[in-house]
Design a protein around this motif. Structure first.
Motif, PDB file in Angstrom:
ATOM      1  N   HIS A   1      20.237  -7.810  12.000  1.00 40.73           N
ATOM      2  CA  HIS A   1      19.040  -7.403  12.746  1.00 40.73           C
ATOM      3  C   HIS A   1      17.833  -8.238  12.360  1.00 40.73           C
ATOM      4  O   HIS A   1      17.747  -8.743  11.254  1.00 40.73           O
ATOM      5  CB  HIS A   1      18.756  -5.920  12.504  1.00 40.73           C
ATOM      6  N   GLN A   2      16.909  -8.367  13.302  1.00 38.13           N
ATOM      7  CA  GLN A   2      15.694  -9.139  13.076  1.00 38.13           C
ATOM      8  C   GLN A   2      14.443  -8.282  13.271  1.00 38.13           C
ATOM      9  O   GLN A   2      13.343  -8.797  13.403  1.00 38.13           O
ATOM     10  CB  GLN A   2      15.646 -10.356  13.998  1.00 38.13           C
ATOM     11  N   HIS A   3      14.608  -6.987  13.274  1.00 37.30           N
ATOM     12  CA  HIS A   3      13.490  -6.083  13.521  1.00 37.30           C
ATOM     13  C   HIS A   3      12.742  -5.754  12.234  1.00 37.30           C
ATOM     14  O   HIS A   3      13.307  -5.807  11.145  1.00 37.30           O
ATOM     15  CB  HIS A   3      13.977  -4.778  14.147  1.00 37.30           C
ATOM     16  N   MET A   4      11.482  -5.393  12.406  1.00 37.41           N
ATOM     17  CA  MET A   4      10.665  -4.927  11.293  1.00 37.41           C
ATOM     18  C   MET A   4      10.399  -3.450  11.520  1.00 37.41           C
ATOM     19  O   MET A   4       9.864  -3.057  12.556  1.00 37.41           O
ATOM     20  CB  MET A   4       9.341  -5.695  11.244  1.00 37.41           C
ATOM     21  N   HIS A   5      10.827  -2.615  10.563  1.00 36.53           N
ATOM     22  CA  HIS A   5      10.550  -1.184  10.591  1.00 36.53           C
ATOM     23  C   HIS A   5       9.585  -0.863   9.462  1.00 36.53           C
ATOM     24  O   HIS A   5       9.613  -1.510   8.410  1.00 36.53           O
ATOM     25  CB  HIS A   5      11.837  -0.362  10.389  1.00 36.53           C
ATOM     26  N   VAL A   6       8.750   0.149   9.677  1.00 34.87           N
ATOM     27  CA  VAL A   6       7.770   0.534   8.659  1.00 34.87           C
ATOM     28  C   VAL A   6       7.886   2.029   8.422  1.00 34.87           C
ATOM     29  O   VAL A   6       7.938   2.819   9.373  1.00 34.87           O
ATOM     30  CB  VAL A   6       6.328   0.185   9.109  1.00 34.87           C
TER      31      VAL A   6
ATOM     32  N   THR B   1       3.100   8.368   3.171  1.00 34.80           N
ATOM     33  CA  THR B   1       2.240   9.558   3.102  1.00 34.80           C
ATOM     34  C   THR B   1       2.592  10.565   4.190  1.00 34.80           C
ATOM     35  O   THR B   1       2.431  11.763   3.997  1.00 34.80           O
ATOM     36  CB  THR B   1       0.749   9.185   3.209  1.00 34.80           C
ATOM     37  N   THR B   2       3.075  10.081   5.337  1.00 37.89           N
ATOM     38  CA  THR B   2       3.419  10.977   6.444  1.00 37.89           C
ATOM     39  C   THR B   2       4.923  11.057   6.688  1.00 37.89           C
ATOM     40  O   THR B   2       5.358  11.861   7.507  1.00 37.89           O
ATOM     41  CB  THR B   2       2.757  10.507   7.748  1.00 37.89           C
ATOM     42  N   TYR B   3       5.705  10.209   6.030  1.00 35.47           N
ATOM     43  CA  TYR B   3       7.156  10.094   6.235  1.00 35.47           C
ATOM     44  C   TYR B   3       7.479   9.754   7.681  1.00 35.47           C
ATOM     45  O   TYR B   3       8.470  10.209   8.232  1.00 35.47           O
ATOM     46  CB  TYR B   3       7.890  11.375   5.820  1.00 35.47           C
ATOM     47  N   GLU B   4       6.644   8.948   8.307  1.00 38.95           N
ATOM     48  CA  GLU B   4       6.869   8.576   9.699  1.00 38.95           C
ATOM     49  C   GLU B   4       7.377   7.146   9.798  1.00 38.95           C
ATOM     50  O   GLU B   4       6.821   6.226   9.196  1.00 38.95           O
ATOM     51  CB  GLU B   4       5.568   8.706  10.500  1.00 38.95           C
ATOM     52  N   TRP B   5       8.466   6.978  10.572  1.00 39.24           N
ATOM     53  CA  TRP B   5       9.054   5.669  10.840  1.00 39.24           C
ATOM     54  C   TRP B   5       8.430   5.061  12.078  1.00 39.24           C
ATOM     55  O   TRP B   5       8.108   5.763  13.031  1.00 39.24           O
ATOM     56  CB  TRP B   5      10.551   5.787  11.108  1.00 39.24           C
ATOM     57  N   GLU B   6       8.335   3.745  12.072  1.00 39.83           N
ATOM     58  CA  GLU B   6       7.888   3.023  13.259  1.00 39.83           C
ATOM     59  C   GLU B   6       8.579   1.671  13.290  1.00 39.83           C
ATOM     60  O   GLU B   6       8.651   0.982  12.273  1.00 39.83           O
ATOM     61  CB  GLU B   6       6.381   2.813  13.237  1.00 39.83           C
ATOM     62  N   ARG B   7       9.095   1.301  14.448  1.00 37.45           N
ATOM     63  CA  ARG B   7       9.602  -0.060  14.637  1.00 37.45           C
ATOM     64  C   ARG B   7       8.476  -0.863  15.257  1.00 37.45           C
ATOM     65  O   ARG B   7       7.951  -0.493  16.311  1.00 37.45           O
ATOM     66  CB  ARG B   7      10.820  -0.063  15.553  1.00 37.45           C
ATOM     67  N   LEU B   8       8.074  -1.943  14.597  1.00 40.21           N
ATOM     68  CA  LEU B   8       6.988  -2.766  15.128  1.00 40.21           C
ATOM     69  C   LEU B   8       7.465  -3.456  16.400  1.00 40.21           C
ATOM     70  O   LEU B   8       8.493  -4.114  16.410  1.00 40.21           O
ATOM     71  CB  LEU B   8       6.532  -3.795  14.091  1.00 40.21           C
ATOM     72  N   ARG B   9       6.709  -3.286  17.471  1.00 44.28           N
ATOM     73  CA  ARG B   9       7.141  -3.808  18.774  1.00 44.28           C
ATOM     74  C   ARG B   9       6.266  -4.937  19.304  1.00 44.28           C
ATOM     75  O   ARG B   9       6.750  -5.810  19.985  1.00 44.28           O
ATOM     76  CB  ARG B   9       7.202  -2.677  19.785  1.00 44.28           C
TER      77      ARG B   9
ATOM     78  N   GLY C   1       0.847  -1.193   0.000  1.00 41.56           N
ATOM     79  CA  GLY C   1       0.000   0.000   0.000  1.00 41.56           C
ATOM     80  C   GLY C   1       0.874   1.231   0.000  1.00 41.56           C
ATOM     81  O   GLY C   1       1.719   1.416  -0.865  1.00 41.56           O
ATOM     82  N   SER C   2       0.678   2.090   1.008  1.00 34.81           N
ATOM     83  CA  SER C   2       1.487   3.313   1.108  1.00 34.81           C
ATOM     84  C   SER C   2       2.596   3.182   2.154  1.00 34.81           C
ATOM     85  O   SER C   2       3.176   4.167   2.567  1.00 34.81           O
ATOM     86  CB  SER C   2       0.593   4.506   1.441  1.00 34.81           C
ATOM     87  N   LYS C   3       2.875   1.946   2.583  1.00 34.54           N
ATOM     88  CA  LYS C   3       3.914   1.718   3.589  1.00 34.54           C
ATOM     89  C   LYS C   3       4.995   0.796   3.037  1.00 34.54           C
ATOM     90  O   LYS C   3       4.721  -0.094   2.242  1.00 34.54           O
ATOM     91  CB  LYS C   3       3.311   1.100   4.850  1.00 34.54           C
ATOM     92  N   VAL C   4       6.226   1.048   3.494  1.00 32.80           N
ATOM     93  CA  VAL C   4       7.344   0.184   3.124  1.00 32.80           C
ATOM     94  C   VAL C   4       7.797  -0.549   4.384  1.00 32.80           C
ATOM     95  O   VAL C   4       8.081   0.075   5.407  1.00 32.80           O
ATOM     96  CB  VAL C   4       8.521   0.984   2.524  1.00 32.80           C
ATOM     97  N   TYR C   5       7.839  -1.868   4.290  1.00 33.91           N
ATOM     98  CA  TYR C   5       8.268  -2.718   5.400  1.00 33.91           C
ATOM     99  C   TYR C   5       9.724  -3.091   5.189  1.00 33.91           C
ATOM    100  O   TYR C   5      10.085  -3.666   4.164  1.00 33.91           O
ATOM    101  CB  TYR C   5       7.402  -3.978   5.481  1.00 33.91           C
ATOM    102  N   PHE C   6      10.569  -2.766   6.166  1.00 34.32           N
ATOM    103  CA  PHE C   6      12.001  -3.056   6.125  1.00 34.32           C
ATOM    104  C   PHE C   6      12.275  -4.168   7.133  1.00 34.32           C
ATOM    105  O   PHE C   6      11.925  -4.043   8.303  1.00 34.32           O
ATOM    106  CB  PHE C   6      12.817  -1.822   6.522  1.00 34.32           C
TER     107      PHE C   6
END
Length: 138
Positions: free
Chosen positions: A51-56, A60-68, A36-41
């Protein structure tokens, strides 16, 4: 659609005004998958460890989030909840709302991992299916 046509305006890069709940991951050899409009790293190497983390990144907002609050896979044999090991150089494919992670280097030995993990985006949960047949790689 002429392949020999030139651009009427020059192409130039600009720095996106990113923000977020987590820092921008400083990694290489990760995967980046558009959903969609998000990129999953996922995964990657920072020069010291895999690393084993998922960042998103919300495009549309240019906001980063690490899925916790990610749920792991319950292994019936070991009776433990498991997550994919940190890795780099793996592949990630989007199929039916899930991210399919295959292989990569786990940071030890010369060979790539021979495992597969599936991340269900809607449920924020990892599973490791039992596979059959000959897997890719050595």
């Amino acid at each position: 659609n002429d392949p020999n046509a030139t651009l009427s305006q020059p192409v130039c890069w600009s720095r996106a005004p990113v923000q977020g709940k987590s820092e921008i991951p400083q990694i290489k050899n990760h995967t980046a998958t558009l959903v969609g409009s998000k990129v999953y790293f996922f995964g990657g190497y920072d020069g010291l460890e895999n690393h084993q983390h998922m960042h998103v990144l919300d495009c549309t907002t240019y906001e980063w989030e690490r899925l916790r609050n990610v749920r792991g896979h319950f292994n019936e044999k070991t009776r433990k909840t498991e997550f994919p090991a940190g890795r780099n150089g793996h592949t990630c494919t989007l199929a039916e709302g899930q991210l399919w992670i295959i292989g990569g280097w786990l940071g030890q030995g010369p060979l790539a991992a021979k495992d597969m993990w599936i991340f269900d985006i809607a449920r924020s949960q990892w599973t490791q299916p039992e596979t059959y047949g000959e897997s890719p790689g050595p």
